[in-house]
Scaffold this active site. Sequence first.
Site, PDB file in Angstrom:
ATOM      1  N   THR A 116       0.810  -1.222   0.000  1.00 19.45           N
ATOM      2  CA  THR A 116       0.000   0.000   0.000  1.00 19.45           C
ATOM      3  C   THR A 116       0.844   1.273   0.000  1.00 19.45           C
ATOM      4  O   THR A 116       1.984   1.273   0.499  1.00 19.45           O
ATOM      5  CB  THR A 116      -0.905   0.014   1.257  1.00 19.45           C
ATOM      6  N   TYR A 140      -1.593   0.222  10.223  1.00 21.86           N
ATOM      7  CA  TYR A 140      -1.892  -0.531   9.008  1.00 21.86           C
ATOM      8  C   TYR A 140      -0.700  -0.495   8.040  1.00 21.86           C
ATOM      9  O   TYR A 140      -0.210  -1.537   7.589  1.00 21.86           O
ATOM     10  CB  TYR A 140      -3.158   0.053   8.350  1.00 21.86           C
ATOM     11  N   LYS A 144       2.014  -3.573   6.768  1.00 22.88           N
ATOM     12  CA  LYS A 144       2.242  -3.906   5.351  1.00 22.88           C
ATOM     13  C   LYS A 144       3.731  -3.751   5.006  1.00 22.88           C
ATOM     14  O   LYS A 144       4.288  -4.541   4.243  1.00 22.88           O
ATOM     15  CB  LYS A 144       1.377  -3.013   4.456  1.00 22.88           C
ATOM     16  N   ARG A 218      -5.758  12.730  -3.855  1.00 22.36           N
ATOM     17  CA  ARG A 218      -5.403  11.305  -3.957  1.00 22.36           C
ATOM     18  C   ARG A 218      -5.364  10.883  -5.427  1.00 22.36           C
ATOM     19  O   ARG A 218      -5.976  11.501  -6.295  1.00 22.36           O
ATOM     20  CB  ARG A 218      -6.445  10.442  -3.229  1.00 22.36           C
ATOM     21  N   ALA A 279      -7.222  12.136  11.395  1.00 22.53           N
ATOM     22  CA  ALA A 279      -5.847  11.968  11.900  1.00 22.53           C
ATOM     23  C   ALA A 279      -5.030  11.095  10.966  1.00 22.53           C
ATOM     24  O   ALA A 279      -5.498  10.051  10.520  1.00 22.53           O
ATOM     25  CB  ALA A 279      -5.878  11.363  13.293  1.00 22.53           C
ATOM     26  N   GLY A 280      -3.824  11.555  10.666  1.00 21.69           N
ATOM     27  CA  GLY A 280      -2.901  10.737   9.881  1.00 21.69           C
ATOM     28  C   GLY A 280      -3.087  10.833   8.375  1.00 21.69           C
ATOM     29  O   GLY A 280      -2.395  10.150   7.636  1.00 21.69           O
TER      30      GLY A 280
END
Length: 321
Positions: A116, A140, A144, A218, A279-280
């Site tokens: 990812t 997450y 990965k 994105r 967040a993040g």
Amino acid sequence: KALKLVVTGGAGYVGSVCTARLVEAGHEVVVVDDLSTGHADAVHPAARFVEGDAAETAETLLAEGFDGVLHFAAKSLVGESMQDPGKYWRGNVLTSLRLLDAMRAHGTPRLVFSSTAATYGEPEQSPIPETAPTLPTNTYGATKLAIDHAITTYARAHGLAAVSLRYFNVAGAYGGFGERHATETHLIPIVLQVATGDRDQVQIYGEDYPTDDGTAVRDYIHVADLADAHLLALEHATAGEHQIYNLGNGTGFSVRQVIEACRGVTGHPIPAAVAPRRAGDPAVLVAASDRAREDLGWKPERADLAGIVSDAWAFTQTRRG
Ligand code: UDP
């Protein structure tokens, strides 16, 4: 040449579309899925289905002799990964290590792994090449990345032919298979839920990013283009090597642009309200996929955002009907 393959997570979104493409290309597929987030009716009818944990099932199933494994099965909710990290270290890292050991024990030669863009964290450069620093900002992404590191060493030490594909924002649908998460966190399906009346409005997470319209940007890639990269990865996997490829279109769209595209496709006004940042969430995540284009001969054929949204919309409507 037709290959005999195990697809873990083949009842999930990306796994089900890849299974469809693999079956269409003439490969023999066994789907392994514990149905924790997948759906039994998302398993392609031409695939054999074994319900169960990816690692536990692989430990016995691989004895049958397979040409490769495509490993999609994973926990993938960023928020949950911060609240319950153990679930992600066990569910992603431990499961993948057991799968790698089972592949080694049974001499399974090839692995294609779902990695990812979250392995890169908050990027210093845009678009992001595979050589960018990997500093994940959530559990997450960290799990990965840990699996990617394990794969690199297994490939070197044991001659595994491995490819990790780092997905940017996957969207759209293919062949009746699409995105339907019980807990939906992804932008496009959420916006389409407003169009179907399942949700009153969409919340825009942050309008103060350093982007043109202040909303986060994105790189949205069509799930069928993503699936095609997996077929090419199987062909190009080389014993003893671990190749890593970013998969995106190389073009960024802001949250507002995505909502506008959804308005265009659905004809629904789609009310939107500005909410605090999540967040993040990095401001901009766009892929440099030159390496996949050069090494794999991969080329996204469905890069148009309206086309991606319109395939997702058609899927959403058939699921309702
Ligand atoms: N987003 C949003 N509202 C939502 C869901 C997502 O504004 O209801 C934003 C999110 O902050 C991010 C972008 O849309 O900037 C894409 O989010 P998504 O969860 O689809 O994918 P991610 O980039 O987090 O993997």
